[in-house]
Design a protein around this motif. Structure first.
Motif, short mmCIF file in Angstrom:
data_model
loop_
_atom_site.label_atom_id
_atom_site.label_comp_id
_atom_site.label_asym_id
_atom_site.label_seq_id
_atom_site.Cartn_x
_atom_site.Cartn_y
_atom_site.Cartn_z
N THR A 73 41.51 33.78 26.64
CA THR A 73 41.15 33.24 27.94
C THR A 73 41.32 34.42 29.01
OG1 THR A 73 41.80 31.14 27.47
CG2 THR A 73 41.71 31.46 29.78
N LEU A 74 42.31 35.11 28.94
CA LEU A 74 42.63 36.13 30.05
C LEU A 74 41.34 37.17 29.62
CD1 LEU A 74 46.48 36.79 29.64
CD2 LEU A 74 44.95 35.61 31.78
N ALA A 75 41.02 37.65 28.63
CA ALA A 75 40.05 38.72 28.36
C ALA A 75 38.68 38.04 28.87
CB ALA A 75 39.91 38.84 26.91
N ARG A 76 38.40 36.74 28.75
CA ARG A 76 37.30 36.25 29.31
C ARG A 76 36.99 36.31 30.98
NH1 ARG A 76 33.81 33.37 25.78
NH2 ARG A 76 32.45 33.10 27.23
N LEU A 77 38.26 35.88 31.33
CA LEU A 77 38.57 35.64 32.90
C LEU A 77 38.28 37.15 33.56
CD1 LEU A 77 41.04 33.19 33.26
CD2 LEU A 77 38.93 32.95 34.08
N ARG A 78 38.74 38.09 32.95
CA ARG A 78 38.75 39.45 33.63
C ARG A 78 37.29 39.86 33.50
NH1 ARG A 78 42.28 43.16 31.04
NH2 ARG A 78 42.57 44.40 32.81
N GLN A 79 36.50 39.49 32.43
CA GLN A 79 35.08 39.82 32.24
C GLN A 79 34.40 39.31 33.37
OE1 GLN A 79 34.10 38.82 28.42
NE2 GLN A 79 34.85 40.66 27.43
N SER A 80 34.55 38.06 33.66
CA SER A 80 33.89 37.21 34.45
C SER A 80 34.22 37.23 36.04
CB SER A 80 34.12 35.56 34.15
OG SER A 80 33.68 35.21 33.05
N TYR A 81 35.41 37.67 36.33
CA TYR A 81 35.91 38.11 37.67
C TYR A 81 36.63 39.57 37.77
CZ TYR A 81 36.20 33.01 38.19
OH TYR A 81 35.70 31.54 38.41
N PRO A 82 35.61 40.47 37.53
CA PRO A 82 36.27 41.98 37.61
C PRO A 82 36.89 42.36 38.71
CG PRO A 82 33.86 41.83 37.72
CD PRO A 82 34.21 40.43 37.52
N LYS A 83 36.67 41.93 39.70
CA LYS A 83 37.39 42.12 40.99
C LYS A 83 38.50 41.27 41.68
CE LYS A 83 33.21 44.69 42.56
NZ LYS A 83 32.35 44.94 43.69
N VAL A 84 38.93 40.48 40.67
CA VAL A 84 39.94 39.48 41.05
C VAL A 84 41.25 39.95 40.40
CG1 VAL A 84 40.93 37.34 40.87
CG2 VAL A 84 38.59 37.42 41.65
N ARG A 85 42.33 40.05 40.80
CA ARG A 85 43.53 40.37 40.03
C ARG A 85 44.20 39.04 39.71
NH1 ARG A 85 45.68 45.30 41.01
NH2 ARG A 85 47.63 44.67 40.27
N PHE A 86 44.74 38.80 38.39
CA PHE A 86 45.17 37.64 37.93
C PHE A 86 46.85 37.80 37.55
CE2 PHE A 86 40.73 36.94 36.75
CZ PHE A 86 40.65 35.74 37.17
N VAL A 87 47.61 36.87 37.86
CA VAL A 87 49.06 36.83 37.45
C VAL A 87 48.99 35.66 36.51
CG1 VAL A 87 51.27 36.67 38.17
CG2 VAL A 87 49.76 38.02 39.55
N TRP A 88 49.67 35.86 35.40
CA TRP A 88 50.10 34.62 34.51
C TRP A 88 51.50 34.02 34.90
CZ3 TRP A 88 47.35 31.90 31.50
CH2 TRP A 88 47.94 30.99 30.59
#
Length: 200
Positions: free
Chosen positions: A95-110
């Motif tokens: 899921t994280l890999a796909r989200l980072r592809q879909s939102y390349p300019k957003v920073r995620f924190v789990w």
């Protein structure tokens, strides 16, 4: 069901809280609000999963859990989503890999409760998760010691941000994690199901 893909502006920091939410309850709301405040997040997205690979029993139907979650979690900076069902991913790392592809300019924190950190080493590709996104850990009743003594905590001890500097987590590069003690809230999905307060 209509799958929901939330909006995030470039540069925003989005906390991700995953789980079966079977059912969502005040404890989930509590740690979400604390995470927004403690980690300096712009948004939190709830990832209501199709199912938990670590649990033998299947959860209630997804649409039922989504509806309950949306009733329980009312906050302008929190979005309840079924992203994993839409993406077809089964594990957090996927899921994280796909989200980072879909939102390349957003920073995620789990985001996760301390009880999940205690068993984090059982997750699929857990090291990949830890090295992909910063992780915010929120203490829950009875899990502080086991979480701090966990395999993941030991392995990533050099990358821990002290709780008093929790606001730094949002802009930290992985691996990075922060454990914060928050006021306790003992609501439990398991207990709610056991008392008949929720049925599939």
């Amino acid at each position: 069901m209509r799958h929901q893909f939330p909006y995030a502006a470039p540069g925003q920091v989005v906390g991700l809280l995953g789980g079966s939410f079977d059912p969502a309850h005040a404890g989930h709301v509590h740690i979400t609000r604390e995470a927004l405040k403690r980690f300096g997040l712009d948004q939190v997205w709830w990832l209501v999963s199709p199912g938990n690979p670590l649990k033998a029993r299947g959860p209630a139907p997804l649409d039922q859990r989504m509806e309950r979650a949306q009733q329980v979690m009312q906050h302008p900076r929190v979005q309840v989503t079924d992203i994993e069902a839409a993406l077809g991913t089964r594990y957090t790392a996927q899921t994280l890999a796909r989200l980072r592809q879909s939102y390349p300019k957003v920073r995620f924190v789990w985001l996760m409760g301390a009880d999940n950190l205690a068993q984090f080493h059982l997750w699929q590709d857990w090291r990949q998760i830890a090295q992909t996104v910063p992780m915010g850990i929120l203490a829950r009743p009875g899990q502080r010691i086991s979480a701090r003594m966990s395999r993941a905590a030991a392995l990533y001890a050099p990358y821990r941000i002290p709780g008093r500097y929790s606001q730094l987590l949002a802009r930290a590069d992985a691996p990075a994690w922060c454990f914060v003690n928050v006021p306790m809230h003992d609501a439990s999905s398991t207990a709610i199901r056991a008392t008949g307060g929720w049925s599939a």
